[in-house]
Design a protein around this motif. Structure first.
Motif, mmCIF file in Angstrom:
data_model
loop_
_atom_site.group_PDB
_atom_site.id
_atom_site.type_symbol
_atom_site.label_atom_id
_atom_site.label_comp_id
_atom_site.label_asym_id
_atom_site.label_seq_id
_atom_site.Cartn_x
_atom_site.Cartn_y
_atom_site.Cartn_z
ATOM 1 N N ALA A 1 35.829 72.032 12.992
ATOM 2 C CA ALA A 1 37.057 71.460 12.198
ATOM 3 C C ALA A 1 36.635 71.092 10.907
ATOM 4 N N LEU A 2 35.559 70.129 10.776
ATOM 5 C CA LEU A 2 34.996 69.526 9.327
ATOM 6 C C LEU A 2 34.601 70.799 8.672
ATOM 7 N N GLY A 3 33.879 71.721 9.096
ATOM 8 C CA GLY A 3 33.312 72.646 8.352
ATOM 9 C C GLY A 3 34.292 73.522 7.431
ATOM 10 N N ARG B 1 37.327 86.747 4.630
ATOM 11 C CA ARG B 1 35.614 86.552 4.706
ATOM 12 C C ARG B 1 35.356 85.773 6.089
ATOM 13 N N TYR B 2 34.176 85.648 6.278
ATOM 14 C CA TYR B 2 33.483 85.008 7.310
ATOM 15 C C TYR B 2 32.533 84.044 7.145
ATOM 16 N N LEU B 3 32.642 82.849 7.766
ATOM 17 C CA LEU B 3 31.518 82.099 7.796
ATOM 18 C C LEU B 3 31.472 81.476 9.169
ATOM 19 N N HIS B 4 30.235 81.689 9.651
ATOM 20 C CA HIS B 4 30.067 81.307 11.164
ATOM 21 C C HIS B 4 29.191 79.949 11.064
ATOM 22 N N LEU B 5 29.571 78.874 11.697
ATOM 23 C CA LEU B 5 28.951 77.665 11.757
ATOM 24 C C LEU B 5 27.970 77.463 12.892
ATOM 25 N N PRO B 6 26.762 76.686 12.654
ATOM 26 C CA PRO B 6 26.062 76.491 13.707
ATOM 27 C C PRO B 6 26.559 75.733 14.811
ATOM 28 N N PHE C 1 30.225 60.852 10.216
ATOM 29 C CA PHE C 1 28.953 60.629 9.433
ATOM 30 C C PHE C 1 28.106 61.911 10.070
ATOM 31 N N GLN C 2 27.983 61.583 11.338
ATOM 32 C CA GLN C 2 26.956 62.669 12.334
ATOM 33 C C GLN C 2 27.208 63.984 11.934
ATOM 34 N N ALA C 3 28.797 64.425 11.986
ATOM 35 C CA ALA C 3 29.524 65.609 11.723
ATOM 36 C C ALA C 3 28.677 66.398 10.512
ATOM 37 N N LEU C 4 28.800 65.317 9.449
ATOM 38 C CA LEU C 4 28.251 65.624 8.103
ATOM 39 C C LEU C 4 26.696 66.163 8.259
ATOM 40 N N GLN C 5 26.296 65.377 8.844
ATOM 41 C CA GLN C 5 24.521 65.563 9.102
ATOM 42 C C GLN C 5 24.278 66.906 9.918
ATOM 43 N N LEU C 6 25.271 67.191 10.684
ATOM 44 C CA LEU C 6 25.153 68.448 11.686
ATOM 45 C C LEU C 6 25.409 69.506 10.666
ATOM 46 N N LEU C 7 26.177 69.341 9.642
ATOM 47 C CA LEU C 7 26.550 70.471 8.666
ATOM 48 C C LEU C 7 25.475 70.536 7.804
ATOM 49 N N ARG D 1 35.992 62.406 0.885
ATOM 50 C CA ARG D 1 35.918 62.890 -0.641
ATOM 51 C C ARG D 1 34.638 63.175 -1.000
ATOM 52 N N TRP D 2 33.484 62.183 -0.635
ATOM 53 C CA TRP D 2 32.174 62.748 -1.015
ATOM 54 C C TRP D 2 31.783 63.836 -0.441
ATOM 55 N N ALA D 3 31.992 64.290 0.741
ATOM 56 C CA ALA D 3 31.911 65.236 1.376
ATOM 57 C C ALA D 3 32.616 66.717 0.394
ATOM 58 N N ILE D 4 33.694 66.611 0.088
ATOM 59 C CA ILE D 4 34.397 67.642 -0.448
ATOM 60 C C ILE D 4 33.718 67.969 -2.031
ATOM 61 N N ASP D 5 33.180 66.916 -2.502
ATOM 62 C CA ASP D 5 32.644 66.898 -3.838
ATOM 63 C C ASP D 5 31.191 67.534 -3.582
ATOM 64 N N HIS D 6 30.646 67.261 -2.616
ATOM 65 C CA HIS D 6 29.450 67.999 -2.275
ATOM 66 C C HIS D 6 28.947 69.129 -1.246
ATOM 67 N N TRP D 7 30.082 69.507 -0.914
ATOM 68 C CA TRP D 7 30.135 70.600 -0.150
ATOM 69 C C TRP D 7 29.424 71.939 -0.431
#
Ligand code: GLU
Length: 299
Positions: free
Chosen positions: A27-29, A216-221, A252-258, A276-282
């Motif tokens: 969901a987060l990705g 387009r497709y992006l498959h996540l780990p 935070f763990q989900a961001l690390q896993l991504l 906000r941080w994660a959108i800016d740095h994605w």
């Protein structure tokens, strides 16, 4: 990143159980990819198989998304309300000679890897209930895409077989529902777990047969247990937290896993600040193209 006005992404959970850390990562990705592109992010509840979807799980999932700050655009779509659209799509395929009824049971063709197409030119046993299948032999074209993480993917149509569109028990198959709904919702980008990568070629065949665009497709780990299994209810995936400290830690763990390497202090921040941080740095470039990530130890 500059705004990509046409970007439309989605998260499409099957409400067979509440979200866990693995589904949170998916969901987060998809959320971050959509928001970083200035796009829309939709939620669709894939409840076409009622026996697999306990009552109330859809609301639990929506509450969980909100608690983690993952707010969506537009109304939520429920697949159980989409019967007419799926029927219409099936009829289009029948009219084009691309779908056929099939009475064969799996037992009858178990010696083959894929269904050999015995009912293509007439149903084998008219006294039996039928499923509906796509004629893959008429869609003989290379199937492939450039996955944004896993690169070039190619599948031989001869290996795919005639995918089921409607089951013998009259339930719609995931492959048909997902393609009809992604097209209906104008989804430009599909971001989901790599466990679904093998489904993409069937979905692309169906997109071609229904004459709708291919996203387009992006498959996540995938997040896996120490034994290498996908996190699931069956292997007791840790539940998502409901109180703010646990929510901060798991986001935070989900961001690390991504592989986004969030700064350590971010773990103390509420979801809106982390997001906000994660959108800016994605950055998809930070994602390593390995299919698995180990679940972090429980606190
Ligand atoms: N409903 C599917 C699942 O929860 C995902 C569908 C998709 O993202 O295409 O596994």
């Amino acid at each position: 990143m500059t705004a990509t006005a046409h970007y439309r992404g989605r998260f499409a959970p099957t409400p067979s159980g509440p979200l866990h850390l693995g589904s949170l990562v998916a969901a987060l990705g998809s959320y971050l990819d959509a928001r970083a592109a200035g796009g829309q992010w939709l939620v669709r509840i894939e409840d076409i198989d009622p026996p697999r979807c306990p009552e109330g799980t859809d609301s639990t999932i929506l509450r969980q998304l909100e608690a983690f700050g993952l707010t969506w655009d537009e109304d939520v779509m429920w697949q159980r309300q989409r019967h007419d659209a799926y029927q219409h799509a099936l009829e289009q395929l029948i009219d084009r000679g691309l779908a056929y009824p099939c009475s064969c049971s799996r037992k009858q063709w178990q010696a083959f890897d894929i269904y050999p197409g015995w009912c293509r030119d007439g149903v084998c046993d008219a006294s039996q209930p039928v499923a509906w299948r796509l004629r893959s032999d008429l869609a003989q074209r290379p199937v492939g895409w450039n996955d944004r993480l896993f690169g070039e993917q190619h599948f031989d149509p001869a290996d795919l077989g005639d995918v089921v569109l409607k089951r013998k028990d009259q339930l719609w198959a995931y492959q048909l529902a997902v393609v009809v709904d992604d097209a209906h919702q104008g989804i430009s980008d599909i971001v989901r777990g790599v466990d679904l990568l093998d489904n993409t070629p069937w979905q692309q065949q169906l997109q071609a047969a229904l004459q709708v665009p291919t996203p387009r497709y992006l498959h996540l780990p995938l997040v896996v247990t120490a034994g290498g299994q996908k996190l699931s209810k069956q292997n007791l995936a840790p539940a998502l937290a409901e109180e703010s400290r646990g929510i901060r830690r798991q986001l935070f763990q989900a961001l690390q896993l991504l592989d986004q390497a969030p700064p350590p202090a971010l773990v103390e921040e509420p979801p809106e600040v982390q997001l906000r941080w994660a959108i800016d740095h994605w950055s998809v470039a930070h994602l390593a193209p390995q299919p698995h990530r180990s679940a972090p130890p429980e606190p």
